[in-house]
Scaffold this motif. Structure first.
Motif, PDB file in Angstrom:
ATOM      1  N   PRO A 124      13.476  60.241 -20.712  1.00  0.00           N
ATOM      2  CA  PRO A 124      12.337  60.511 -19.824  1.00  0.00           C
ATOM      3  C   PRO A 124      11.309  59.378 -19.792  1.00  0.00           C
ATOM      4  CG  PRO A 124      12.158  61.796 -21.842  1.00  0.00           C
ATOM      5  CD  PRO A 124      13.487  61.098 -21.885  1.00  0.00           C
ATOM      6  N   LYS A 125      11.422  58.418 -20.714  1.00  0.00           N
ATOM      7  CA  LYS A 125      10.468  57.301 -20.742  1.00  0.00           C
ATOM      8  C   LYS A 125      10.831  56.191 -19.756  1.00  0.00           C
ATOM      9  CE  LYS A 125      10.423  57.997 -25.500  1.00  0.00           C
ATOM     10  NZ  LYS A 125      11.003  57.416 -26.667  1.00  0.00           N
ATOM     11  N   VAL A 126      12.040  56.242 -19.225  1.00  0.00           N
ATOM     12  CA  VAL A 126      12.491  55.191 -18.317  1.00  0.00           C
ATOM     13  C   VAL A 126      12.048  55.511 -16.896  1.00  0.00           C
ATOM     14  CG1 VAL A 126      14.522  54.071 -17.324  1.00  0.00           C
ATOM     15  CG2 VAL A 126      14.474  54.617 -19.757  1.00  0.00           C
ATOM     16  N   ASN A 127      11.426  54.528 -16.244  1.00  0.00           N
ATOM     17  CA  ASN A 127      11.018  54.661 -14.854  1.00  0.00           C
ATOM     18  C   ASN A 127      12.218  54.317 -13.968  1.00  0.00           C
ATOM     19  OD1 ASN A 127       9.911  54.606 -12.327  1.00  0.00           O
ATOM     20  ND2 ASN A 127       8.429  52.984 -12.768  1.00  0.00           N
ATOM     21  N   VAL A 128      12.847  55.321 -13.405  1.00  0.00           N
ATOM     22  CA  VAL A 128      14.055  55.130 -12.620  1.00  0.00           C
ATOM     23  C   VAL A 128      13.755  54.455 -11.285  1.00  0.00           C
ATOM     24  CG1 VAL A 128      16.073  56.313 -11.676  1.00  0.00           C
ATOM     25  CG2 VAL A 128      15.040  57.125 -13.762  1.00  0.00           C
ATOM     26  N   ARG A 129      12.512  54.421 -10.863  1.00  0.00           N
ATOM     27  CA  ARG A 129      12.137  53.798  -9.588  1.00  0.00           C
ATOM     28  C   ARG A 129      12.461  52.309  -9.548  1.00  0.00           C
ATOM     29  NH1 ARG A 129       6.438  56.687  -8.007  1.00  0.00           N
ATOM     30  NH2 ARG A 129       7.285  58.778  -8.145  1.00  0.00           N
ATOM     31  N   GLN A 130      12.623  51.710 -10.705  1.00  0.00           N
ATOM     32  CA  GLN A 130      12.877  50.267 -10.747  1.00  0.00           C
ATOM     33  C   GLN A 130      14.331  49.901 -10.418  1.00  0.00           C
ATOM     34  OE1 GLN A 130      12.657  48.741 -14.860  1.00  0.00           O
ATOM     35  NE2 GLN A 130      12.851  50.877 -15.522  1.00  0.00           N
ATOM     36  N   PHE A 131      15.241  50.851 -10.353  1.00  0.00           N
ATOM     37  CA  PHE A 131      16.661  50.562 -10.170  1.00  0.00           C
ATOM     38  C   PHE A 131      17.099  50.776  -8.722  1.00  0.00           C
ATOM     39  CE2 PHE A 131      16.454  52.469 -14.562  1.00  0.00           C
ATOM     40  CZ  PHE A 131      16.461  51.256 -15.218  1.00  0.00           C
ATOM     41  N   SER A 132      17.927  49.860  -8.220  1.00  0.00           N
ATOM     42  CA  SER A 132      18.475  50.049  -6.877  1.00  0.00           C
ATOM     43  C   SER A 132      19.937  49.605  -6.767  1.00  0.00           C
ATOM     44  CB  SER A 132      17.623  49.322  -5.833  1.00  0.00           C
ATOM     45  OG  SER A 132      17.626  47.931  -6.085  1.00  0.00           O
ATOM     46  N   THR A 133      20.427  48.776  -7.668  1.00  0.00           N
ATOM     47  CA  THR A 133      21.818  48.308  -7.592  1.00  0.00           C
ATOM     48  C   THR A 133      22.584  48.723  -8.845  1.00  0.00           C
ATOM     49  OG1 THR A 133      21.272  46.175  -8.601  1.00  0.00           O
ATOM     50  CG2 THR A 133      21.169  46.306  -6.173  1.00  0.00           C
ATOM     51  N   TYR A 134      23.903  48.738  -8.714  1.00  0.00           N
ATOM     52  CA  TYR A 134      24.754  49.143  -9.844  1.00  0.00           C
ATOM     53  C   TYR A 134      26.102  48.434  -9.770  1.00  0.00           C
ATOM     54  CZ  TYR A 134      27.338  51.936  -6.476  1.00  0.00           C
ATOM     55  OH  TYR A 134      28.096  52.326  -5.404  1.00  0.00           O
ATOM     56  N   ARG A 135      26.770  48.414 -10.901  1.00  0.00           N
ATOM     57  CA  ARG A 135      28.182  48.042 -10.954  1.00  0.00           C
ATOM     58  C   ARG A 135      28.881  49.041 -11.868  1.00  0.00           C
ATOM     59  NH1 ARG A 135      26.436  44.194 -14.742  1.00  0.00           N
ATOM     60  NH2 ARG A 135      27.739  44.208 -16.603  1.00  0.00           N
ATOM     61  N   ILE A 136      30.147  49.307 -11.573  1.00  0.00           N
ATOM     62  CA  ILE A 136      30.912  50.324 -12.297  1.00  0.00           C
ATOM     63  C   ILE A 136      31.965  49.650 -13.167  1.00  0.00           C
ATOM     64  CG2 ILE A 136      32.485  52.284 -12.056  1.00  0.00           C
ATOM     65  CD1 ILE A 136      31.090  52.888  -9.385  1.00  0.00           C
ATOM     66  N   GLU A 137      32.078  50.130 -14.413  1.00  0.00           N
ATOM     67  CA  GLU A 137      33.081  49.628 -15.350  1.00  0.00           C
ATOM     68  C   GLU A 137      33.696  50.804 -16.086  1.00  0.00           C
ATOM     69  OE1 GLU A 137      30.894  47.331 -18.179  1.00  0.00           O
ATOM     70  OE2 GLU A 137      30.409  45.738 -16.756  1.00  0.00           O
ATOM     71  N   ALA A 138      35.009  50.769 -16.248  1.00  0.00           N
ATOM     72  CA  ALA A 138      35.659  51.748 -17.123  1.00  0.00           C
ATOM     73  C   ALA A 138      35.439  51.288 -18.562  1.00  0.00           C
ATOM     74  CB  ALA A 138      37.150  51.837 -16.825  1.00  0.00           C
ATOM     75  N   ASP A 139      35.114  52.194 -19.437  1.00  0.00           N
ATOM     76  CA  ASP A 139      34.962  51.870 -20.855  1.00  0.00           C
ATOM     77  C   ASP A 139      36.373  51.816 -21.449  1.00  0.00           C
ATOM     78  OD1 ASP A 139      34.401  51.696 -23.549  1.00  0.00           O
ATOM     79  OD2 ASP A 139      32.684  53.043 -23.437  1.00  0.00           O
ATOM     80  N   ARG A 140      36.961  50.644 -21.431  1.00  0.00           N
ATOM     81  CA  ARG A 140      38.378  50.483 -21.775  1.00  0.00           C
ATOM     82  C   ARG A 140      38.685  50.873 -23.231  1.00  0.00           C
ATOM     83  NH1 ARG A 140      40.043  49.497 -17.064  1.00  0.00           N
ATOM     84  NH2 ARG A 140      39.238  47.831 -15.811  1.00  0.00           N
ATOM     85  N   GLN A 141      37.730  50.726 -24.113  1.00  0.00           N
ATOM     86  CA  GLN A 141      37.970  51.074 -25.513  1.00  0.00           C
ATOM     87  C   GLN A 141      38.056  52.579 -25.716  1.00  0.00           C
ATOM     88  OE1 GLN A 141      34.679  49.119 -27.336  1.00  0.00           O
ATOM     89  NE2 GLN A 141      35.734  47.162 -27.482  1.00  0.00           N
ATOM     90  N   ARG A 142      37.402  53.348 -24.877  1.00  0.00           N
ATOM     91  CA  ARG A 142      37.372  54.797 -25.061  1.00  0.00           C
ATOM     92  C   ARG A 142      38.380  55.542 -24.189  1.00  0.00           C
ATOM     93  NH1 ARG A 142      31.084  56.451 -25.506  1.00  0.00           N
ATOM     94  NH2 ARG A 142      30.702  55.558 -27.537  1.00  0.00           N
ATOM     95  N   ASN A 143      38.998  54.898 -23.215  1.00  0.00           N
ATOM     96  CA  ASN A 143      39.980  55.545 -22.348  1.00  0.00           C
ATOM     97  C   ASN A 143      41.362  55.482 -22.997  1.00  0.00           C
ATOM     98  OD1 ASN A 143      38.649  56.614 -20.029  1.00  0.00           O
ATOM     99  ND2 ASN A 143      38.217  54.520 -19.402  1.00  0.00           N
ATOM    100  N   ALA A 144      41.492  56.077 -24.158  1.00  0.00           N
ATOM    101  CA  ALA A 144      42.724  55.985 -24.929  1.00  0.00           C
ATOM    102  C   ALA A 144      43.777  56.995 -24.505  1.00  0.00           C
ATOM    103  CB  ALA A 144      42.414  56.162 -26.416  1.00  0.00           C
ATOM    104  N   ASP A 145      43.381  58.097 -23.877  1.00  0.00           N
ATOM    105  CA  ASP A 145      44.352  59.112 -23.487  1.00  0.00           C
ATOM    106  C   ASP A 145      45.286  58.539 -22.421  1.00  0.00           C
ATOM    107  OD1 ASP A 145      45.089  61.510 -21.502  1.00  0.00           O
ATOM    108  OD2 ASP A 145      44.831  62.303 -23.522  1.00  0.00           O
TER     109      ASP A 145
END
Length: 191
Positions: free
Chosen positions: A31-52
């Protein structure tokens, strides 16, 4: 088997089928993060945790990434491949074998109306695979998680590809509906 036992058995079987685990969605955020500052993103699979090997397969990773991309664009965020994206969206999946046990415990130790018969206890067991999709959204400048959403349930039970696509898309949409409604809004404004 008498008619009461048959009816009780059918009732318990129906109850067991209706108690099959559904998809449960939860989320948490800073709740301390001001989300208004964000507008762009990039997506990554967490390859170390996708073990199944099944739920974490490359096919399902693409399904999840596409659904995340559609959800975030629908919320007003803009995708970028640039390392300078405001948000880094990482996701992973995992699976656990589960067992559900149900007991009907019909009757009393003295039978019906106190006339013999004894206990009529039937126990049913069902094995199933519980899957989880976790979406972690990081502030790319600090690498701290600012939002996390996850869904738990049976995702890999669909028999054909179209239904699996739909199951993963609906799961991601249900996770992301808890993320702020559009870029530039904070959590309080999104509700």
């Amino acid at each position: 088997m008498n008619i009461k036992g048959l009816v009780a058995g059918l009732f318990v079987a129906g109850l067991l089928a209706s108690c099959a685990p559904s998809i449960a969605v939860k989320y948490d955020y800073d709740p301390k993060v001001n989300v208004r500052q964000f507008s762009t993103y990039r997506i990554e699979a967490d390859r170390q945790r996708n073990a199944d090997p099944i739920v974490g397969s490359n096919l399902n990773q693409r399904r999840i990434a596409e659904a995340l991309d559609q959800s975030l664009q629908g919320l007003g965020y803009k995708p970028t491949e640039d390392l300078g994206a405001d948000l880094v969206v990482r996701f992973f999946t995992d699976s656990k074998d589960r067992q559900q046990i149900q007991s009907n415990n019909m009757g009393s130790p003295w039978g019906w109306g106190g006339w013999g018969g004894g206990m009529n206890n039937q126990v049913y067991s069902r094995q199933y695979e519980e899957n989880r999709v976790v979406v972690n959204i990081y502030d790319s400048r600090t690498n701290n998680i600012v939002w996390q959403g996850w869904a738990t349930g049976q995702l890999n039970t669909k028999k054909n590809e179209r239904n699996r696509d739909l199951a993963f898309r609906e799961t991601v949409v249900s996770i992301m509906k808890n993320f702020p409604q559009s870029a530039g809004q904070d959590y309080g404004a999104a509700r």
